[in-house]
Structure formats: C-alpha cells, structure tokens
Design a protein around this motif. Structure first.
Motif, PDB file in Angstrom:
ATOM      1  N   ARG A  71       3.053  21.911  -1.425  1.00 22.34           N
ATOM      2  CA  ARG A  71       2.072  21.297  -2.329  1.00 22.34           C
ATOM      3  C   ARG A  71       2.115  19.771  -2.201  1.00 22.34           C
ATOM      4  O   ARG A  71       1.080  19.109  -2.226  1.00 22.34           O
ATOM      5  N   LEU A  72       3.304  19.212  -2.060  1.00 15.41           N
ATOM      6  CA  LEU A  72       3.455  17.773  -1.866  1.00 15.41           C
ATOM      7  C   LEU A  72       2.754  17.349  -0.581  1.00 15.41           C
ATOM      8  O   LEU A  72       2.011  16.369  -0.554  1.00 15.41           O
ATOM      9  N   ARG A  73       2.969  18.123   0.476  1.00 19.42           N
ATOM     10  CA  ARG A  73       2.324  17.837   1.761  1.00 19.42           C
ATOM     11  C   ARG A  73       0.803  17.919   1.648  1.00 19.42           C
ATOM     12  O   ARG A  73       0.073  17.042   2.130  1.00 19.42           O
ATOM     13  N   ALA A  74       0.308  18.958   1.004  1.00 23.33           N
ATOM     14  CA  ALA A  74      -1.142  19.133   0.871  1.00 23.33           C
ATOM     15  C   ALA A  74      -1.769  17.979   0.091  1.00 23.33           C
ATOM     16  O   ALA A  74      -2.838  17.476   0.458  1.00 23.33           O
ATOM     17  N   ALA A  75      -1.095  17.543  -0.963  1.00 19.19           N
ATOM     18  CA  ALA A  75      -1.611  16.429  -1.759  1.00 19.19           C
ATOM     19  C   ALA A  75      -1.627  15.143  -0.940  1.00 19.19           C
ATOM     20  O   ALA A  75      -2.594  14.373  -0.993  1.00 19.19           O
ATOM     21  N   ALA A  76      -0.574  14.912  -0.172  1.00 22.36           N
ATOM     22  CA  ALA A  76      -0.514  13.713   0.670  1.00 22.36           C
ATOM     23  C   ALA A  76      -1.609  13.737   1.724  1.00 22.36           C
ATOM     24  O   ALA A  76      -2.268  12.718   1.979  1.00 22.36           O
ATOM     25  N   MET A  77      -1.836  14.893   2.334  1.00 21.36           N
ATOM     26  CA  MET A  77      -2.880  15.005   3.353  1.00 21.36           C
ATOM     27  C   MET A  77      -4.267  14.811   2.749  1.00 21.36           C
ATOM     28  O   MET A  77      -5.140  14.194   3.365  1.00 21.36           O
ATOM     29  N   PRO A  94       0.809  -1.222   0.000  1.00 24.72           N
ATOM     30  CA  PRO A  94       0.000   0.000   0.000  1.00 24.72           C
ATOM     31  C   PRO A  94       0.846   1.278   0.000  1.00 24.72           C
ATOM     32  O   PRO A  94       0.445   2.288  -0.562  1.00 24.72           O
ATOM     33  N   LEU A  95       2.042   1.240   0.615  1.00 32.67           N
ATOM     34  CA  LEU A  95       2.912   2.415   0.580  1.00 32.67           C
ATOM     35  C   LEU A  95       3.371   2.684  -0.844  1.00 32.67           C
ATOM     36  O   LEU A  95       3.372   3.840  -1.294  1.00 32.67           O
ATOM     37  N   LEU A  96       3.754   1.648  -1.574  1.00 25.45           N
ATOM     38  CA  LEU A  96       4.200   1.829  -2.961  1.00 25.45           C
ATOM     39  C   LEU A  96       3.071   2.407  -3.807  1.00 25.45           C
ATOM     40  O   LEU A  96       3.287   3.313  -4.616  1.00 25.45           O
ATOM     41  N   MET A  97       1.852   1.907  -3.597  1.00 27.72           N
ATOM     42  CA  MET A  97       0.709   2.428  -4.349  1.00 27.72           C
ATOM     43  C   MET A  97       0.369   3.848  -3.931  1.00 27.72           C
ATOM     44  O   MET A  97      -0.028   4.663  -4.756  1.00 27.72           O
ATOM     45  N   LEU A  98       0.551   4.144  -2.641  1.00 25.76           N
ATOM     46  CA  LEU A  98       0.325   5.509  -2.163  1.00 25.76           C
ATOM     47  C   LEU A  98       1.282   6.481  -2.853  1.00 25.76           C
ATOM     48  O   LEU A  98       0.876   7.555  -3.312  1.00 25.76           O
ATOM     49  N   LEU A  99       2.559   6.103  -2.949  1.00 28.14           N
ATOM     50  CA  LEU A  99       3.533   6.980  -3.593  1.00 28.14           C
ATOM     51  C   LEU A  99       3.205   7.182  -5.073  1.00 28.14           C
ATOM     52  O   LEU A  99       3.263   8.309  -5.584  1.00 28.14           O
ATOM     53  N   ALA A 100       2.853   6.098  -5.765  1.00 28.23           N
ATOM     54  CA  ALA A 100       2.503   6.220  -7.185  1.00 28.23           C
ATOM     55  C   ALA A 100       1.252   7.089  -7.355  1.00 28.23           C
ATOM     56  O   ALA A 100       1.179   7.926  -8.260  1.00 28.23           O
ATOM     57  N   SER A 101       0.271   6.908  -6.478  1.00 28.77           N
ATOM     58  CA  SER A 101      -0.961   7.711  -6.543  1.00 28.77           C
ATOM     59  C   SER A 101      -0.685   9.173  -6.233  1.00 28.77           C
ATOM     60  O   SER A 101      -1.282  10.068  -6.846  1.00 28.77           O
ATOM     61  N   LEU A 102       0.206   9.416  -5.296  1.00 35.10           N
ATOM     62  CA  LEU A 102       0.574  10.783  -4.939  1.00 35.10           C
ATOM     63  C   LEU A 102       1.232  11.493  -6.122  1.00 35.10           C
ATOM     64  O   LEU A 102       0.906  12.635  -6.439  1.00 35.10           O
ATOM     65  N   ARG A 103       2.136  10.798  -6.778  1.00 33.31           N
ATOM     66  CA  ARG A 103       2.786  11.360  -7.967  1.00 33.31           C
ATOM     67  C   ARG A 103       1.744  11.681  -9.045  1.00 33.31           C
ATOM     68  O   ARG A 103       1.754  12.739  -9.651  1.00 33.31           O
ATOM     69  N   ASP A 104       0.812  10.743  -9.275  1.00 29.56           N
ATOM     70  CA  ASP A 104      -0.240  10.954 -10.267  1.00 29.56           C
ATOM     71  C   ASP A 104      -1.125  12.140  -9.884  1.00 29.56           C
ATOM     72  O   ASP A 104      -1.495  12.953 -10.735  1.00 29.56           O
ATOM     73  N   ARG A 105      -1.452  12.238  -8.606  1.00 37.38           N
ATOM     74  CA  ARG A 105      -2.306  13.330  -8.109  1.00 37.38           C
ATOM     75  C   ARG A 105      -1.662  14.687  -8.380  1.00 37.38           C
ATOM     76  O   ARG A 105      -2.355  15.678  -8.610  1.00 37.38           O
ATOM     77  N   LEU A 106      -0.346  14.711  -8.351  1.00 34.12           N
ATOM     78  CA  LEU A 106       0.400  15.949  -8.600  1.00 34.12           C
ATOM     79  C   LEU A 106       0.636  16.189 -10.090  1.00 34.12           C
ATOM     80  O   LEU A 106       1.328  17.125 -10.468  1.00 34.12           O
TER      81      LEU A 106
END
Length: 197
Positions: free
Chosen positions: A165-171, A97-109
């Motif tokens: 912006r990275l922090r806001a997207a993660a939150m 789930p961490l790997l998918m979270l990172l990939a999703s975070l990158r996509d979200r940005l």
C-alpha cells in the motif's frame, strides 16, 4: 556583500517588494522556491511536519520544517541530522521536495502528522554507497550514482501500513523514483526522474 538574516524562517513570499535590483532577484528566487511547495502550503497557517525513527540506532526526530509558505531552518536542520549517514555521521542538507514528498505520502495514507516513518536509509555518503555496492555486488540494488548521495532519496517503512500500500501510494503521486523491496521490508522514494522498479 552577502548579509544573513536573523529571522527564524526563510520566507518564500515577499508581500511588499522594494524596487531595488537585489530585491527583484531575491523575489525571483523566492518565487521559484514557492513552486516547490505543494499548493496547499501557500496559504497560512499550513504546517509541514515530518517524523522519522532510524531503525539502526533508534534515534527519532519530529520536526516542523515549513509553515505558511516558509521553510524553517531549525526543522530542516533537525531532519538533516536525523537523516544523516548513520554509518559515518556525515550530515547533508536534505532535498526539500523530498521532505514534502514524505509528508504528503504520509497524509495520502491517512496518517497523523506525528506518525513516524521507519527510516532505513536517508543521506548516504559516497564512501558508504561504494562500500554497500561492493558488499552486495552489481546486483545489490545500490546505484553507483544513487539519489541518496544527493540527499534526494530515502528508504522507508510506515508501521501499520502494508508495504504494498505504501508503494502504491508513492507511485500514485508520480513525483520521482519508487523502488519496492518487500524482502527487505522497505520502499525507496526519491525526487529524481519518475520511474519504478
């Protein structure tokens, strides 16, 4: 008796399940793993890729770790190696789930799949965690029961993206812990309980 499969991927779905007890148990486990993948990963040919650059040793990894609802052992192994404790060389299986979270975070940005995160810290051995906590004192930001020691956390920066912006997207994703370290130039993300600091 346990058997190993020589298949290049670990399937998360079973299109024609046999009626044996072993198949039913395996199907239940596969179904639970499928729930870990975001909804869009259930339909082929969706691919999950993650690229990282370790800021301490300059090593890079760009790994395809899931495709069409299946995790790919080769990609998972590459990421485990790339996110290892760079101080000790210890490799640990990273939380999917961490790997998918990172990939999703990158996509979200809005970043491309081959855009590499700067990795400050991935897996952290208990010895490394203890040494960092001792060196920085009780207020070092290094938790005694750190998610890093479970392979469930990473400290990251994404070049070209403002840290705030990275922090806001993660939150906004609401998927686990988010720590903000602007002085040190990174954001901590983990798949523990939802919280922020």
């Amino acid at each position: 008796m346990l058997t190993t499969s020589k298949s290049p991927s670990v399937s998360l779905t079973n299109a024609t399940p046999p009626v044996s007890r072993r198949a039913l148990i395996g199907g239940g486990i596969a179904g639970a793993a499928m729930l870990m993948l975001p909804h869009r990963a259930a339909a082929a040919p969706v691919e999950w890729r993650l690229a990282l650059r370790n800021v301490h040793n300059g090593e890079t990894v760009d790994a395809l770790f899931a495709r069409g609802g299946a995790f790919l052992p080769q990609g998972l192994a590459e990421l485990a190696h790339g996110m290892r404790d760079w101080r000790t060389g210890e490799i640990f299986t990273m939380d999917r789930p961490l790997l998918m979270l990172l990939a999703s975070l990158r996509d979200r940005l809005g970043q491309p799949g081959n855009k590499a995160f700067d990795l400050i810290s991935g897996y952290r051995s208990p010895a490394t965690n203890s040494a960092l906590r001792s060196a920085g004192g009780a207020h070092s930001g290094v938790a005694t029961k750190s998610q890093h020691m479970l392979g469930k956390a990473s400290d990251i920066h994404l070049p070209g993206v403002e840290l705030a912006r990275l922090r806001a997207a993660a939150m906004a994703m609401g998927k686990g812990g988010v720590g903000y370290y602007p002085r040190d130039g990174f954001v901590h993300v983990d798949t523990g309980r939802v919280r922020h600091w």
